[in-house]
Scaffold this motif. Structure first.
Motif, mmCIF file in Angstrom:
data_model
loop_
_atom_site.group_PDB
_atom_site.id
_atom_site.type_symbol
_atom_site.label_atom_id
_atom_site.label_comp_id
_atom_site.label_asym_id
_atom_site.label_seq_id
_atom_site.Cartn_x
_atom_site.Cartn_y
_atom_site.Cartn_z
ATOM 1 N N LEU A 70 0.825 -1.207 0.000
ATOM 2 C CA LEU A 70 0.000 0.000 0.000
ATOM 3 C C LEU A 70 0.861 1.260 0.000
ATOM 4 C CD1 LEU A 70 -2.822 -1.114 2.467
ATOM 5 C CD2 LEU A 70 -3.049 -0.698 -0.001
ATOM 6 N N ALA A 71 1.979 1.217 0.717
ATOM 7 C CA ALA A 71 2.905 2.357 0.689
ATOM 8 C C ALA A 71 3.470 2.540 -0.723
ATOM 9 C CB ALA A 71 4.026 2.142 1.696
ATOM 10 N N ASP A 72 3.803 1.420 -1.386
ATOM 11 C CA ASP A 72 4.310 1.489 -2.752
ATOM 12 C C ASP A 72 3.251 2.017 -3.710
ATOM 13 O OD1 ASP A 72 6.779 0.554 -2.030
ATOM 14 O OD2 ASP A 72 6.495 -1.476 -2.792
ATOM 15 N N LEU A 73 2.007 1.590 -3.531
ATOM 16 C CA LEU A 73 0.927 2.062 -4.407
ATOM 17 C C LEU A 73 0.755 3.576 -4.295
ATOM 18 C CD1 LEU A 73 -1.706 -0.792 -3.972
ATOM 19 C CD2 LEU A 73 -0.670 -0.046 -6.131
ATOM 20 N N ALA A 74 0.888 4.099 -3.090
ATOM 21 C CA ALA A 74 0.782 5.549 -2.920
ATOM 22 C C ALA A 74 1.902 6.260 -3.678
ATOM 23 C CB ALA A 74 0.833 5.902 -1.431
ATOM 24 N N THR A 75 3.101 5.692 -3.617
ATOM 25 C CA THR A 75 4.235 6.259 -4.362
ATOM 26 C C THR A 75 3.981 6.210 -5.862
ATOM 27 O OG1 THR A 75 5.833 5.614 -2.661
ATOM 28 C CG2 THR A 75 6.704 5.979 -4.878
ATOM 29 N N LEU A 76 3.500 5.054 -6.353
ATOM 30 C CA LEU A 76 3.279 4.888 -7.790
ATOM 31 C C LEU A 76 2.144 5.750 -8.311
ATOM 32 C CD1 LEU A 76 3.775 1.042 -8.320
ATOM 33 C CD2 LEU A 76 5.357 2.907 -8.841
ATOM 34 N N SER B 94 -1.736 -8.256 -4.881
ATOM 35 C CA SER B 94 -0.874 -8.831 -3.834
ATOM 36 C C SER B 94 0.376 -9.489 -4.400
ATOM 37 C CB SER B 94 -1.655 -9.845 -2.982
ATOM 38 O OG SER B 94 -2.767 -9.231 -2.379
ATOM 39 N N LYS B 95 0.858 -9.003 -5.543
ATOM 40 C CA LYS B 95 2.087 -9.509 -6.135
ATOM 41 C C LYS B 95 3.181 -8.474 -5.922
ATOM 42 C CE LYS B 95 3.976 -10.917 -10.652
ATOM 43 N NZ LYS B 95 3.665 -11.030 -12.103
ATOM 44 N N PRO B 96 4.257 -8.792 -5.194
ATOM 45 C CA PRO B 96 5.293 -7.780 -4.927
ATOM 46 C C PRO B 96 6.051 -7.412 -6.193
ATOM 47 C CG PRO B 96 6.021 -9.937 -4.182
ATOM 48 C CD PRO B 96 4.592 -10.098 -4.597
ATOM 49 N N ALA B 97 6.611 -6.228 -6.201
ATOM 50 C CA ALA B 97 7.351 -5.749 -7.375
ATOM 51 C C ALA B 97 8.559 -6.624 -7.675
ATOM 52 C CB ALA B 97 7.783 -4.296 -7.161
ATOM 53 N N ARG B 98 9.133 -7.278 -6.669
ATOM 54 C CA ARG B 98 10.309 -8.116 -6.896
ATOM 55 C C ARG B 98 9.983 -9.370 -7.713
ATOM 56 N NH1 ARG B 98 9.213 -8.247 -1.570
ATOM 57 N NH2 ARG B 98 8.373 -10.196 -0.700
ATOM 58 N N ALA B 99 8.688 -9.652 -7.913
ATOM 59 C CA ALA B 99 8.303 -10.832 -8.697
ATOM 60 C C ALA B 99 8.549 -10.636 -10.192
ATOM 61 C CB ALA B 99 6.832 -11.158 -8.453
ATOM 62 N N ASP C 200 15.363 -7.704 -15.366
ATOM 63 C CA ASP C 200 15.644 -6.821 -16.494
ATOM 64 C C ASP C 200 14.384 -6.300 -17.176
ATOM 65 O OD1 ASP C 200 14.848 -9.240 -17.478
ATOM 66 O OD2 ASP C 200 16.469 -9.444 -18.947
ATOM 67 N N SER C 201 13.226 -6.459 -16.550
ATOM 68 C CA SER C 201 11.974 -6.006 -17.150
ATOM 69 C C SER C 201 11.773 -4.508 -16.930
ATOM 70 C CB SER C 201 10.796 -6.764 -16.550
ATOM 71 O OG SER C 201 10.629 -6.428 -15.180
ATOM 72 N N PRO C 202 10.966 -3.852 -17.774
ATOM 73 C CA PRO C 202 10.680 -2.418 -17.562
ATOM 74 C C PRO C 202 10.038 -2.161 -16.201
ATOM 75 C CG PRO C 202 9.916 -3.118 -19.737
ATOM 76 C CD PRO C 202 10.323 -4.364 -19.001
ATOM 77 N N GLU C 203 9.190 -3.107 -15.762
ATOM 78 C CA GLU C 203 8.530 -2.937 -14.464
ATOM 79 C C GLU C 203 9.542 -2.955 -13.326
ATOM 80 O OE1 GLU C 203 5.729 -4.635 -17.421
ATOM 81 O OE2 GLU C 203 7.723 -5.191 -16.725
ATOM 82 N N ALA C 204 10.510 -3.876 -13.394
ATOM 83 C CA ALA C 204 11.525 -3.969 -12.342
ATOM 84 C C ALA C 204 12.406 -2.731 -12.321
ATOM 85 C CB ALA C 204 12.369 -5.222 -12.530
ATOM 86 N N GLU C 205 12.762 -2.230 -13.500
ATOM 87 C CA GLU C 205 13.587 -1.020 -13.569
ATOM 88 C C GLU C 205 12.846 0.170 -12.970
ATOM 89 O OE1 GLU C 205 15.897 1.773 -16.889
ATOM 90 O OE2 GLU C 205 14.947 -0.121 -17.494
ATOM 91 N N LEU C 206 11.563 0.285 -13.306
ATOM 92 C CA LEU C 206 10.756 1.373 -12.758
ATOM 93 C C LEU C 206 10.639 1.245 -11.236
ATOM 94 C CD1 LEU C 206 7.452 2.608 -14.384
ATOM 95 C CD2 LEU C 206 7.676 2.450 -11.913
ATOM 96 N N ALA C 207 10.458 0.015 -10.762
ATOM 97 C CA ALA C 207 10.328 -0.220 -9.312
ATOM 98 C C ALA C 207 11.604 0.174 -8.576
ATOM 99 C CB ALA C 207 9.985 -1.682 -9.052
ATOM 100 N N ARG C 208 12.755 -0.141 -9.171
ATOM 101 C CA ARG C 208 14.029 0.234 -8.536
ATOM 102 C C ARG C 208 14.199 1.744 -8.530
ATOM 103 N NH1 ARG C 208 15.719 -4.398 -11.404
ATOM 104 N NH2 ARG C 208 16.484 -3.150 -13.148
ATOM 105 N N ALA D 150 11.970 3.914 -8.365
ATOM 106 C CA ALA D 150 11.041 4.505 -7.402
ATOM 107 C C ALA D 150 11.338 4.067 -5.963
ATOM 108 C CB ALA D 150 9.606 4.126 -7.775
ATOM 109 N N PHE D 151 12.392 3.263 -5.769
ATOM 110 C CA PHE D 151 12.756 2.750 -4.448
ATOM 111 C C PHE D 151 11.572 2.037 -3.777
ATOM 112 C CE2 PHE D 151 15.694 6.320 -5.132
ATOM 113 C CZ PHE D 151 16.903 5.679 -4.965
ATOM 114 N N LEU D 152 10.859 1.229 -4.559
ATOM 115 C CA LEU D 152 9.711 0.525 -3.993
ATOM 116 C C LEU D 152 10.165 -0.493 -2.946
ATOM 117 C CD1 LEU D 152 7.282 -0.149 -6.978
ATOM 118 C CD2 LEU D 152 7.478 1.868 -5.505
ATOM 119 N N LEU D 153 9.422 -0.559 -1.863
ATOM 120 C CA LEU D 153 9.757 -1.481 -0.778
ATOM 121 C C LEU D 153 9.606 -2.931 -1.215
ATOM 122 C CD1 LEU D 153 7.812 0.500 1.926
ATOM 123 C CD2 LEU D 153 10.300 0.302 1.818
ATOM 124 N N THR D 154 8.550 -3.220 -1.984
ATOM 125 C CA THR D 154 8.308 -4.607 -2.396
ATOM 126 C C THR D 154 9.209 -5.037 -3.537
ATOM 127 O OG1 THR D 154 6.542 -4.009 -3.958
ATOM 128 C CG2 THR D 154 5.892 -4.450 -1.667
#
Length: 364
Positions: free
Chosen positions: A135-141, A175-180, A184-192, A194-198
């Protein structure tokens, strides 16, 4: 810079006790009531590495410089923290820039230690903390999406980023964490970015009682199975006993661990798992001035490893003269190492190996 690890969990699961054990201190207040920790506790400890002492003795080094690990222990999260329950989730900001997260879950019953959910249930507790982090990550995103949406209207070429962000949001809502996502995916790069916790690698710490030190019970085993299923890591850790070692000499600690049948310290095991989780390894340098450990990513080439010591060494890299730690302690002197043909000269394409003892040759 030290490797850093944030410590999260529900209140009263042993977070601060384990922080004290890991840092061999009594810095964090460990008490039987929720929210004993308010301000984050921060401690930096040397990474145990017996190879350093052996090399320093052979090289007659003036000092030993180990790598370090930094722990950040924050206030406990509770169900509904994102909407202000307990102390809220503002403290999660303190671990946004850590390299990994250790989630502590209590895996024992004790009528003298309260539990905010009534009784320990590790998988339920993992779910609660995971939801609050998501939920904290969703607020950031969502804030990022609002900004990126405006940018796409001006520059449609940014649309792929918006698509990746929407897929990331959908995953978190399911309920799927960003680390899943693949690394090398665009989603993982974006998550990093944004310093996402998950997005951070997760290490689960099953806090067990004395009876489970050498035979973890069903609750701890459930944590191990959960971690394995999501390709994370888990360790069992007796926070109470390990924290009692704070202030003792190394000799006394070894004696007490032997009495309890503890073959290796909690810090040692946590660091091994964290290094594996993060894809890290160690190379070594030694000489009369100092013997030192350096942390690099697995697969790092020799010039980039040299850059960890100084950017001039990477820029002027000529070659790396390398001997394995095992050969170094077996032959004991450089003359003997050379005579046995164990000293290798490696060039720019050499991939560093765990335990390489190296001297870089360079010219600037």
């Amino acid at each position: 810079m030290a490797l850093s690890c944030g410590i999260v969990g529900l209140p009263n699961v042993g977070k601060s006790t384990i922080f004290n054990a890991l840092t061999r201190s009594a810095q964090a207040l460990a008490a039987n009531y929720p929210f004993a920790t308010i301000e984050p506790n921060i401690g930096e400890v040397p990474v145990p590495d017996p190879r350093l002492g052996a090399l320093a003795e052979l090289s007659r080094s003036e000092q030993i410089v180990p790598t370090t690990m930094r722990f950040v222990d924050i206030a406990g999260l509770v169900r509904g923290a994102s909407s202000g329950q307990g102390l809220g989730n503002a403290f999660l900001s303190h671990i946004r820039e850590t390299d990994a997260v250790a989630m502590v879950v209590r895996c024992f019953e004790d009528s003298n230690v309260s539990h905010v959910e009534g009784s320990p249930d590790p998988l339920r507790d993992i779910e609660i903390v995971g939801i609050e982090m998501a939920l904290a990550d969703l607020a950031t995103l969502q804030r990022r999406r609002d900004k990126l949406g405006r940018e796409v209207r001006v520059n449609p070429k940014e649309a792929p980023k918006l698509g990746a962000l929407d897929r990331l949001i959908a995953a978190l809502e399911a309920s799927k964490p960003a680390r899943a996502f693949p690394h090398d995916s665009p989603e993982a790069e974006l998550a990093r970015d944004a310093f996402l916790l998950t997005a951070k690698p997760m290490l689960y710490v099953a806090n067990v009682d004395e009876a489970q030190i050498n035979d973890p019970g069903p609750m701890a085993r459930a944590v191990f199975d959960y971690a394995k299923a999501e390709n994370s890591r888990a360790i069992a850790f007796n926070g109470k006993i390990e924290s009692e070692f704070a202030g003792m000499s190394d000799e006394d600690v070894q004696m007490f661990r032997a009495d309890y049948g503890i073959t290796s310290g909690g810090l040692d095991r946590l660091i091994v798992e964290a290094y594996d989780l993060l894809g890290l390894m160690t190379f070594l340098t030694t000489g009369p001035k100092e013997t030192r450990a350096w942390t690099i990513e697995k697969g790092t080439r020799a010039p980039q490893a040299a850059g960890k010591i100084h950017t001039d060494i990477e820029r002027g890299f000529i070659r790396a003269e390398i001997v394995s730690y095992v050969d170094y302690v077996a032959y004991r002197t450089m003359d003997a190492i050379r005579a046995a043909g164990k000293l290798r000269s490696e060039g720019k394409d050499y991939g560093m190996q765990e335990g390489d003892v190296v001297e870089f040759r360079f010219n600037v």
